[in-house]
Design a protein around this motif. Sequence first.
Motif, mmCIF file in Angstrom:
data_model
loop_
_atom_site.group_PDB
_atom_site.id
_atom_site.type_symbol
_atom_site.label_atom_id
_atom_site.label_comp_id
_atom_site.label_asym_id
_atom_site.label_seq_id
_atom_site.Cartn_x
_atom_site.Cartn_y
_atom_site.Cartn_z
ATOM 1 N N GLU A 82 0.668 -1.112 -0.005
ATOM 2 C CA GLU A 82 -0.026 -0.058 0.008
ATOM 3 C C GLU A 82 0.840 1.383 -0.125
ATOM 4 O O GLU A 82 0.585 2.162 -0.719
ATOM 5 C CB GLU A 82 -0.966 -0.051 1.291
ATOM 6 C CG GLU A 82 -1.928 -1.350 1.070
ATOM 7 C CD GLU A 82 -2.705 -1.310 0.073
ATOM 8 O OE1 GLU A 82 -3.038 -0.176 -0.587
ATOM 9 O OE2 GLU A 82 -3.177 -2.270 -0.322
ATOM 10 N N LEU A 83 1.970 1.184 0.777
ATOM 11 C CA LEU A 83 2.697 2.328 0.758
ATOM 12 C C LEU A 83 3.431 2.716 -0.504
ATOM 13 O O LEU A 83 3.724 3.732 -0.955
ATOM 14 C CB LEU A 83 3.891 2.102 1.843
ATOM 15 C CG LEU A 83 3.521 2.322 3.402
ATOM 16 C CD1 LEU A 83 4.665 1.878 4.341
ATOM 17 C CD2 LEU A 83 3.090 3.611 3.500
ATOM 18 N N ASN A 84 4.010 1.296 -1.254
ATOM 19 C CA ASN A 84 4.384 1.393 -2.592
ATOM 20 C C ASN A 84 3.795 2.013 -3.498
ATOM 21 O O ASN A 84 4.054 2.830 -4.505
ATOM 22 C CB ASN A 84 5.091 0.187 -3.054
ATOM 23 C CG ASN A 84 6.392 -0.519 -2.294
ATOM 24 O OD1 ASN A 84 7.074 0.473 -1.821
ATOM 25 N ND2 ASN A 84 6.705 -1.490 -2.122
ATOM 26 N N HIS A 85 2.386 1.569 -3.658
ATOM 27 C CA HIS A 85 1.411 2.099 -4.493
ATOM 28 C C HIS A 85 1.246 3.387 -4.317
ATOM 29 O O HIS A 85 1.039 4.497 -5.188
ATOM 30 C CB HIS A 85 0.127 1.328 -4.526
ATOM 31 C CG HIS A 85 0.228 0.053 -4.848
ATOM 32 N ND1 HIS A 85 0.567 -0.559 -6.063
ATOM 33 C CD2 HIS A 85 -0.071 -1.178 -4.359
ATOM 34 C CE1 HIS A 85 0.527 -1.842 -6.415
ATOM 35 N NE2 HIS A 85 -0.104 -2.425 -5.371
ATOM 36 N N TYR A 169 -4.701 4.659 1.197
ATOM 37 C CA TYR A 169 -4.666 5.262 2.406
ATOM 38 C C TYR A 169 -5.690 4.772 3.362
ATOM 39 O O TYR A 169 -5.289 4.169 4.556
ATOM 40 C CB TYR A 169 -4.781 6.836 2.381
ATOM 41 C CG TYR A 169 -5.040 7.588 3.919
ATOM 42 C CD1 TYR A 169 -3.817 7.668 4.751
ATOM 43 C CD2 TYR A 169 -6.447 7.817 4.250
ATOM 44 C CE1 TYR A 169 -4.137 8.140 5.925
ATOM 45 C CE2 TYR A 169 -6.432 8.623 5.368
ATOM 46 C CZ TYR A 169 -5.449 8.654 6.409
ATOM 47 O OH TYR A 169 -5.499 9.344 7.696
ATOM 48 N N GLU A 170 -7.079 4.580 3.002
ATOM 49 C CA GLU A 170 -7.897 3.628 3.924
ATOM 50 C C GLU A 170 -7.354 2.257 4.102
ATOM 51 O O GLU A 170 -7.732 2.117 5.276
ATOM 52 C CB GLU A 170 -9.287 3.813 2.997
ATOM 53 C CG GLU A 170 -9.751 5.187 2.998
ATOM 54 C CD GLU A 170 -11.046 5.328 2.085
ATOM 55 O OE1 GLU A 170 -11.565 4.345 1.380
ATOM 56 O OE2 GLU A 170 -11.565 6.434 2.235
ATOM 57 N N PHE A 175 -5.070 -1.193 8.667
ATOM 58 C CA PHE A 175 -3.912 -1.708 9.024
ATOM 59 C C PHE A 175 -3.667 -1.320 10.284
ATOM 60 O O PHE A 175 -3.224 -2.067 11.505
ATOM 61 C CB PHE A 175 -2.992 -1.665 8.005
ATOM 62 C CG PHE A 175 -1.399 -2.310 8.600
ATOM 63 C CD1 PHE A 175 -1.343 -3.724 8.642
ATOM 64 C CD2 PHE A 175 -0.639 -1.387 8.697
ATOM 65 C CE1 PHE A 175 -0.416 -4.189 9.004
ATOM 66 C CE2 PHE A 175 0.738 -2.018 9.399
ATOM 67 C CZ PHE A 175 0.783 -3.366 9.620
ATOM 68 N N THR A 176 -3.478 0.117 10.261
ATOM 69 C CA THR A 176 -2.947 0.742 11.749
ATOM 70 C C THR A 176 -4.085 0.661 12.846
ATOM 71 O O THR A 176 -3.521 0.784 13.972
ATOM 72 C CB THR A 176 -2.413 2.125 11.301
ATOM 73 O OG1 THR A 176 -3.641 2.936 11.033
ATOM 74 C CG2 THR A 176 -1.449 2.155 10.416
#
Length: 180
Positions: A82-85, A169-170, A175-176
């Motif tokens: 998700e961070l890479n995307h 981001y959602e 995840f967090t």
Amino acid sequence: MSGQTSVEDFYQDPIQTLELRNQIRMMQFQVESQREIVALKNGHIQTLQDLLRQALKQPQAPITVNSYLTNQQTVNINHKNELNHSYDLLDELIDAVKDESLKNQLRDLQNALDQSKNLEQAAQVKDSGGFKKLSKFIKQANDTSSDVHGILDKTDKAIGLIEKLTAHYEKLVQFTSGLI
């Protein structure tokens, strides 16, 4: 007291007879008052006894046990993907935007996300500068009164990129927060 003898038979003096008659009247009044109090108390006691009898006579509710089967699915989010995307979408956004100030802000966001890629724990990602900056940027991009939204609104490709970035981001938020 029982009424078999007249009051006059007890005393010869009419004043004493009158006093005795008054005392008898007061005693009769007290006796009558006490009878009324006892009757009232008995009524309350009777009502309470009736309520208790009624409560005890009512059938007890049967105990039922319901068993339900549940199907729970777990979705694992690969936060690094998700961070890479998000990083890649920011790269496309940098190319689409003409404003240099916003391009610098997006590059700063990319650097912060790049540092967050190596974090493993959800709490670490949530507390990271990359996640916080991404959150702030998403809010600004969607806030119609912000300068960032105004700049992005002028770029056709930016709207679609922001929607995709928001979706990633959602997933990071899920995840967090440990929802998934």
